[in-house]
Design a protein around this motif. Structure first.
Motif, PDB file in Angstrom:
ATOM      1  N   TYR A  98       0.390  -7.398   1.300  1.00  0.00           N
ATOM      2  CA  TYR A  98       1.233  -6.233   1.568  1.00  0.00           C
ATOM      3  C   TYR A  98       2.535  -6.631   2.270  1.00  0.00           C
ATOM      4  O   TYR A  98       3.459  -5.831   2.372  1.00  0.00           O
ATOM      5  CB  TYR A  98       0.485  -5.220   2.419  1.00  0.00           C
ATOM      6  N   GLU A 137      -6.172  -1.674   9.409  1.00  0.00           N
ATOM      7  CA  GLU A 137      -7.072  -0.811   8.646  1.00  0.00           C
ATOM      8  C   GLU A 137      -7.446   0.438   9.441  1.00  0.00           C
ATOM      9  O   GLU A 137      -7.530   1.537   8.896  1.00  0.00           O
ATOM     10  CB  GLU A 137      -8.333  -1.600   8.272  1.00  0.00           C
ATOM     11  N   LEU A 140       7.027  -3.927   0.751  1.00  0.00           N
ATOM     12  CA  LEU A 140       7.016  -3.558   2.145  1.00  0.00           C
ATOM     13  C   LEU A 140       8.000  -4.157   3.071  1.00  0.00           C
ATOM     14  O   LEU A 140       8.680  -5.069   2.767  1.00  0.00           O
ATOM     15  CB  LEU A 140       5.680  -3.752   2.694  1.00  0.00           C
ATOM     16  N   ASN A 170      -1.564 -11.959   3.632  1.00  0.00           N
ATOM     17  CA  ASN A 170      -1.554 -10.499   3.554  1.00  0.00           C
ATOM     18  C   ASN A 170      -0.541 -10.111   2.488  1.00  0.00           C
ATOM     19  O   ASN A 170       0.668 -10.143   2.715  1.00  0.00           O
ATOM     20  CB  ASN A 170      -1.173  -9.909   4.914  1.00  0.00           C
ATOM     21  N   ASP A 223      -0.110   0.576   4.324  1.00  0.00           N
ATOM     22  CA  ASP A 223      -0.752  -0.680   3.968  1.00  0.00           C
ATOM     23  C   ASP A 223      -0.366  -1.809   4.908  1.00  0.00           C
ATOM     24  O   ASP A 223      -1.097  -2.791   5.035  1.00  0.00           O
ATOM     25  CB  ASP A 223      -0.389  -1.070   2.527  1.00  0.00           C
ATOM     26  N   LYS A 264       3.753  -1.910  -3.992  1.00  0.00           N
ATOM     27  CA  LYS A 264       3.849  -1.809  -2.550  1.00  0.00           C
ATOM     28  C   LYS A 264       4.880  -2.798  -2.053  1.00  0.00           C
ATOM     29  O   LYS A 264       4.579  -3.907  -1.694  1.00  0.00           O
ATOM     30  CB  LYS A 264       2.495  -2.066  -1.909  1.00  0.00           C
ATOM     31  N   ASN A 316       5.410   1.033   1.618  1.00  0.00           N
ATOM     32  CA  ASN A 316       4.114   1.627   1.925  1.00  0.00           C
ATOM     33  C   ASN A 316       3.729   1.138   3.319  1.00  0.00           C
ATOM     34  O   ASN A 316       3.110   0.092   3.476  1.00  0.00           O
ATOM     35  CB  ASN A 316       3.057   1.226   0.896  1.00  0.00           C
ATOM     36  N   GLY A 361       2.254   6.414   3.221  1.00  0.00           N
ATOM     37  CA  GLY A 361       1.854   5.694   2.017  1.00  0.00           C
ATOM     38  C   GLY A 361       3.042   5.392   1.128  1.00  0.00           C
ATOM     39  O   GLY A 361       4.166   5.217   1.590  1.00  0.00           O
ATOM     40  N   ASP A 362       2.808   5.316  -0.185  1.00  0.00           N
ATOM     41  CA  ASP A 362       3.867   4.947  -1.126  1.00  0.00           C
ATOM     42  C   ASP A 362       5.067   5.875  -1.021  1.00  0.00           C
ATOM     43  O   ASP A 362       4.935   7.096  -1.096  1.00  0.00           O
ATOM     44  CB  ASP A 362       3.326   4.972  -2.558  1.00  0.00           C
TER      45      ASP A 362
END
Length: 279
Positions: A175, A206, A4, A173, A202, A2, A199, A71-72
């Motif tokens: 991510y 949430e 980012l 974090n 992520d 991931k 990603n 996502g990815d």
């Protein structure tokens, strides 16, 4: 993996197809004088705004946004310091479907933050008058127009998914770790790097189902009033160390650290902010 991404403002490197261009030089016009060159900046549907929970109107017909490709993602994703902000170019395979069925393709992602005078508040939107640490904007254009270049001037052309950032003690974090590490590669204006994987999902809160919605504008010149805003209710959590790196790594055209790149909140006038959750 991931790896980012994102960061800030909506106008980059003079590439108009990427985003409406920030054509004036550093310091030529401050926020109070934008409207003298860009009349829309003085309009009655400007962004950001203060989101007041007690005045927001619950709309049961506002379904959750349907996110595709958040996502990815594998590929080469440019990340650039343009002197005003950092932008990550996003793939068209990343898009969302709004409650009315409109499809919006992703264009870019950026962030707004504080940092000046040790100020740890830099979000554009505020909630009940409170400014958060930072704010992420994922900029999209209406798919029916075929390109951002065409959509950016259309009345229903743009949509932004936004999320506010808050500090979560000392919990990192992960991510955001790779993204923050790459900031040092683009410390100076005009520098670019490439992210191999992203990603975005992520990097978001949430809960991506609940949001505030209103009709507004771009938050930098030319401030076109053609943006459907979706500000997520849930917040992104970063550690204080991560926020400090975000605030103190990049330099602008004046060789000063990029700080407080947010616009002040604008009058709501007769607009109504809607929610798809009870407040």
């Amino acid at each position: 993996m991931k790896t980012l991404v994102p960061l800030l403002s909506l106008f980059l490197l003079g590439v108009q197809a990427q985003h409406a261009d920030w054509t004036y030089s550093e310091g030529e016009l401050d926020e109070e004088h934008w409207a003298s060159k860009y009349p829309a900046c003085g309009g009655h549907r400007q962004s950001p705004v203060n989101l007041q929970k007690k005045k927001a109107r619950y709309n049961p017909h506002l379904r959750p946004l349907i996110l595709h490709g958040y996502g990815d993602q594998e590929g080469a994703f440019p990340m650039t310091n343009n002197g005003h902000t950092v932008q990550i170019t996003l793939p068209q395979s990343m898009h969302f479907i709004a409650p009315d069925g409109t499809r919006y393709f992703a264009q870019q992602m950026h962030l707004h933050w504080g940092g000046a005078s040790k100020e740890l508040s830099g979000s554009e939107h505020t909630i009940n008058g409170m400014r958060y640490v930072a704010e992420i904007h994922i900029v999209h254009y209406n798919a029916k127009y075929g390109s951002f270049a065409v959509a950016q001037s259309a009345q229903d052309g743009l949509a932004v998914v936004a999320a506010l950032v808050e500090i979560q003690d000392y919990t990192e974090n992960t991510y955001y770790s790779d993204f923050i590490k790459h900031l040092s590669d683009i410390r100076y204006p005009g520098q670019s790097t490439v992210l191999a994987d992203i990603n975005i999902l992520d990097m978001l809160p949430e809960d991506t189902k609940h949001y505030y919605k209103y009709y507004g504008s771009l938050t930098t010149p030319p401030c076109t009033e053609n943006v459907n805003w979706y500000v997520l209710e849930d917040h992104i959590k970063l550690s204080k160390a991560q926020v400090l790196k975000l605030e103190n790594t990049l330099l602008g055209h004046n060789n000063k650290t990029l700080h407080n790149d947010y616009r002040n909140t604008q009058p709501l006038y007769k607009r109504v902010v809607e929610t798809n959750f009870w407040v």
